[in-house]
Design an enzyme around this catalytic site. Structure first.
Site, PDB file in Angstrom:
ATOM      1  N   ASP A 135       0.813  -1.206   0.000  1.00 35.27           N
ATOM      2  CA  ASP A 135       0.000   0.000   0.000  1.00 35.27           C
ATOM      3  C   ASP A 135       0.852   1.263   0.000  1.00 35.27           C
ATOM      4  OD1 ASP A 135      -2.480   1.608   2.096  1.00 35.27           O
ATOM      5  OD2 ASP A 135      -2.553   1.171  -0.054  1.00 35.27           O
ATOM      6  N   CYS A 189     -15.062 -11.554 -14.830  1.00 29.84           N
ATOM      7  CA  CYS A 189     -16.324 -11.656 -14.097  1.00 29.84           C
ATOM      8  C   CYS A 189     -17.488 -12.110 -14.974  1.00 29.84           C
ATOM      9  CB  CYS A 189     -16.654 -10.297 -13.478  1.00 29.84           C
ATOM     10  SG  CYS A 189     -15.472  -9.781 -12.237  1.00 29.84           S
ATOM     11  N   CYS A 192     -21.529 -11.170 -14.559  1.00 26.59           N
ATOM     12  CA  CYS A 192     -21.895 -10.757 -13.199  1.00 26.59           C
ATOM     13  C   CYS A 192     -21.645  -9.264 -12.986  1.00 26.59           C
ATOM     14  CB  CYS A 192     -21.092 -11.552 -12.153  1.00 26.59           C
ATOM     15  SG  CYS A 192     -21.432 -11.009 -10.459  1.00 26.59           S
ATOM     16  N   CYS A 195     -21.448  -6.187  -7.920  1.00 31.06           N
ATOM     17  CA  CYS A 195     -20.761  -5.079  -7.240  1.00 31.06           C
ATOM     18  C   CYS A 195     -21.269  -3.732  -7.762  1.00 31.06           C
ATOM     19  CB  CYS A 195     -19.248  -5.184  -7.424  1.00 31.06           C
ATOM     20  SG  CYS A 195     -18.729  -5.374  -9.132  1.00 31.06           S
ATOM     21  N   CYS A 199     -23.137  -0.924  -5.332  1.00 34.67           N
ATOM     22  CA  CYS A 199     -22.468   0.318  -4.919  1.00 34.67           C
ATOM     23  C   CYS A 199     -23.509   1.395  -4.598  1.00 34.67           C
ATOM     24  CB  CYS A 199     -21.524   0.831  -6.004  1.00 34.67           C
ATOM     25  SG  CYS A 199     -20.794   2.417  -5.573  1.00 34.67           S
ATOM     26  N   CYS A 215     -16.863   7.368  -4.708  1.00 33.95           N
ATOM     27  CA  CYS A 215     -16.570   6.196  -3.875  1.00 33.95           C
ATOM     28  C   CYS A 215     -16.543   6.579  -2.394  1.00 33.95           C
ATOM     29  CB  CYS A 215     -15.252   5.555  -4.280  1.00 33.95           C
ATOM     30  SG  CYS A 215     -14.805   4.137  -3.270  1.00 33.95           S
ATOM     31  N   CYS A 241     -15.701   1.227   3.019  1.00 27.89           N
ATOM     32  CA  CYS A 241     -16.994   0.744   2.520  1.00 27.89           C
ATOM     33  C   CYS A 241     -16.781  -0.636   1.921  1.00 27.89           C
ATOM     34  CB  CYS A 241     -17.555   1.705   1.464  1.00 27.89           C
ATOM     35  SG  CYS A 241     -19.109   1.136   0.723  1.00 27.89           S
ATOM     36  N   CYS A 244     -18.999  -3.285  -2.463  1.00 22.60           N
ATOM     37  CA  CYS A 244     -18.569  -3.969  -3.685  1.00 22.60           C
ATOM     38  C   CYS A 244     -17.745  -5.221  -3.374  1.00 22.60           C
ATOM     39  CB  CYS A 244     -17.797  -3.010  -4.595  1.00 22.60           C
ATOM     40  SG  CYS A 244     -16.320  -2.308  -3.854  1.00 22.60           S
ATOM     41  N   CYS A 248     -19.867  -9.541  -3.714  1.00 15.35           N
ATOM     42  CA  CYS A 248     -19.144 -10.392  -4.674  1.00 15.35           C
ATOM     43  C   CYS A 248     -19.344 -11.875  -4.335  1.00 15.35           C
ATOM     44  CB  CYS A 248     -17.652 -10.061  -4.663  1.00 15.35           C
ATOM     45  SG  CYS A 248     -16.711 -11.082  -5.816  1.00 15.35           S
TER      46      CYS A 248
END
Ligand code: B12
Length: 371
Positions: A135, A189, A192, A195, A199, A215, A241, A244, A248
């Site tokens: 990160d 995905c 699908c 997500c 949201c 977001c 949050c 999403c 899944c």
């Protein structure tokens, strides 16, 4: 170093990684991440990066592995799973209060760094250089995980693994050891879109792309007044949050689960605490300028989204309506009006700050429309 030495190193890393509870490694090459650099610059130029710094600051640097470790030859990509929602309905178990997203319920990033340092020490003990990143702005964690095949990118733009879905955090060990590279998975995905539908603000507005301006995970971290039109969508979120992620289906049966009865953040308790208490307790999270007032803003937003005024809320709001910070006074105006405590607003009727006057004006309009 000989090929034999590299194979021994790869075998040792694999053994150690599973012993210390890491997913991976998979090995990425060190060519610059051109696709990602272009996508980051595209988002930035389209204004979809809001005021974020992170990898948006110097995309070319973030996309070039040679910046993280000069002379790097391989990037070991790792994931660490973190517990997601408990089995069964959440509401009955958890205490009313601010919600912390699963990735931030504990200082998982520090734990991942600690584990990756074990791997890096092994790499160094066998005569190579090694650098750990988690990160940080000089590496695009998802791009490395995707290229190495550690996981695949979902429409929520997160890296998914079959066992954990999106409930993993990512980190790397850059090294000058020449290790055999692994292949990207190429999974997707398909049709699908759970997500995207889940949201609360429609931030996943393009296939595999996110508009960070919408977001909630970003807006909760972003300093200043919280966008008025998105405060209701924020609900009781105090930090991060998960919509999403929890929506899944990937790894739903196999991913680790949090214990029942998760504790939430009591806004009344924390709004009465000192700067030191707030930073000591929540300081492992990304808080702009490590400013405790930012956490207080989020606590006032949670309070304003409570169903009703609970005991003690009047006293707390009265103190924040006279707080030195205009952002906190303004947010307290909004919360008092939301909870039907408009008489408290007499405390700010003479307030000259533009932000506070704006909140009062909105509240007055709200009042007129509800009369
Ligand atoms: C900036 C950032 C954010 C920003 C922006 C999010 C974003 N989507 O980038 C904000 C603050 C919103 C954020 C939120 C979160 N974050 Co964050 N964040 C980062 C950070 C610092 C940089 C990510 C980045 O470079 N984004 C740049 C944008 C442009 O990239 P992108 O959105 O992924 O866009 C890609 C796709 O659009 C793709 N693409 C375009 N077209 C197509 C077509 C196809 C077919 C495909 C497959 C892909 C594709 O190309 C783009 C580049 O790859 C990384 C750490 C790091 N140093 O890498 C952590 C990181 C991504 N965050 C992480 C986490 C856990 C979160 C949250 C889940 C936290 C939470 N619960 O609130 C949320 C999830 C929100 C979301 N759905 O992304 C983890 C994700 C782990 C994982 N499983 O993937 C990371 C990797 C940190 C870590 N080391 O673990 N984050």
């Amino acid at each position: 170093m000989s090929q034999l030495a590299d194979e021994r190193l790869a075998a040792d890393i694999l053994r150690i990684s599973s012993e210390i509870g890491l997913i991976g490694p998979r090995v990425s090459g060190v060519d610059p991440f051109e696709f990602e650099r272009i996508e980051i610059e595209r988002a930035k130029n389209a204004g979809r990066a809001s005021t974020m710094a992170f990898t948006f600051n110097k995309p070319a640097r973030s996309a070039d592995p040679n910046v993280a470790l000069e002379g790097a030859k391989s990037i070991l990509s790792f994931a660490m799973a973190y517990p997601g929602p408990a089995v069964g309905p959440e509401s009955v178990q958890s205490t009313p209060g601010g919600k912390i997203a699963y990735y931030a319920k504990d200082d998982f990033y520090s734990e991942l760094r600690r584990r990756l340092r074990v791997v890096a020490d092994e790499v160094k003990s066998q005569g190579y250089r090694a650098r750990v990143t988690v990160d940080e702005n000089h590496a695009i964690d998802k791009a490395i995980a995707r290229r190495s095949g550690l996981g695949w990118m979902g429409k929520n733009t997160l890296i998914l693994t079959n066992l954990t879905g999106p409930f993993v955090i990512l980190g790397e060990v850059f090294t000058d050891a020449e290790l055999a590279k692994s292949e990207a998975s190429g999974k997707g995905c398909g049709p699908c879109e759970r997500c995207k539908v889940a949201c609360p603000t429609g931030a996943l507005d393009e296939e595999y792309r996110l508009d960070a301006r919408l977001c909630l995970s970003w807006l909760i971290q972003k300093a200043g007044p919280f966008p008025y039109e998105l405060r209701d969508s924020l609900g009781l979120r105090f930090y991060g949050c998960d919509e999403c992620l929890t929506s899944c289906p990937v790894g739903r049966k196999t991913r680790p689960r949090a214990a029942k009865g998760e504790s939430n953040v009591d806004p009344l308790f924390w709004l009465a605490r000192s700067d030191q208490d707030l930073i000591e307790h929540f300081g492992y999270m990304y808080v702009p300028k490590r400013d405790p007032d930012h956490l207080r803003r989020n606590l006032l937003l949670v309070l304003g989204n409570f169903d009703c005024a609970v005991d003690g809320v009047r006293e707390i709001l009265a103190t924040y309506l006279t707080h030195p910070s205009p952002v906190l006074r303004g947010t307290a105006v909004w919360a008092a009006a939301k909870l039907g405590l408009v008489d408290l607003l007499d405390l700010v009727s003479a307030d000259q700050d533009e932000l506070v006057r704006e909140e009062l004006a909105r509240t007055a309009i709200l009042q007129q429309s509800s009369d």
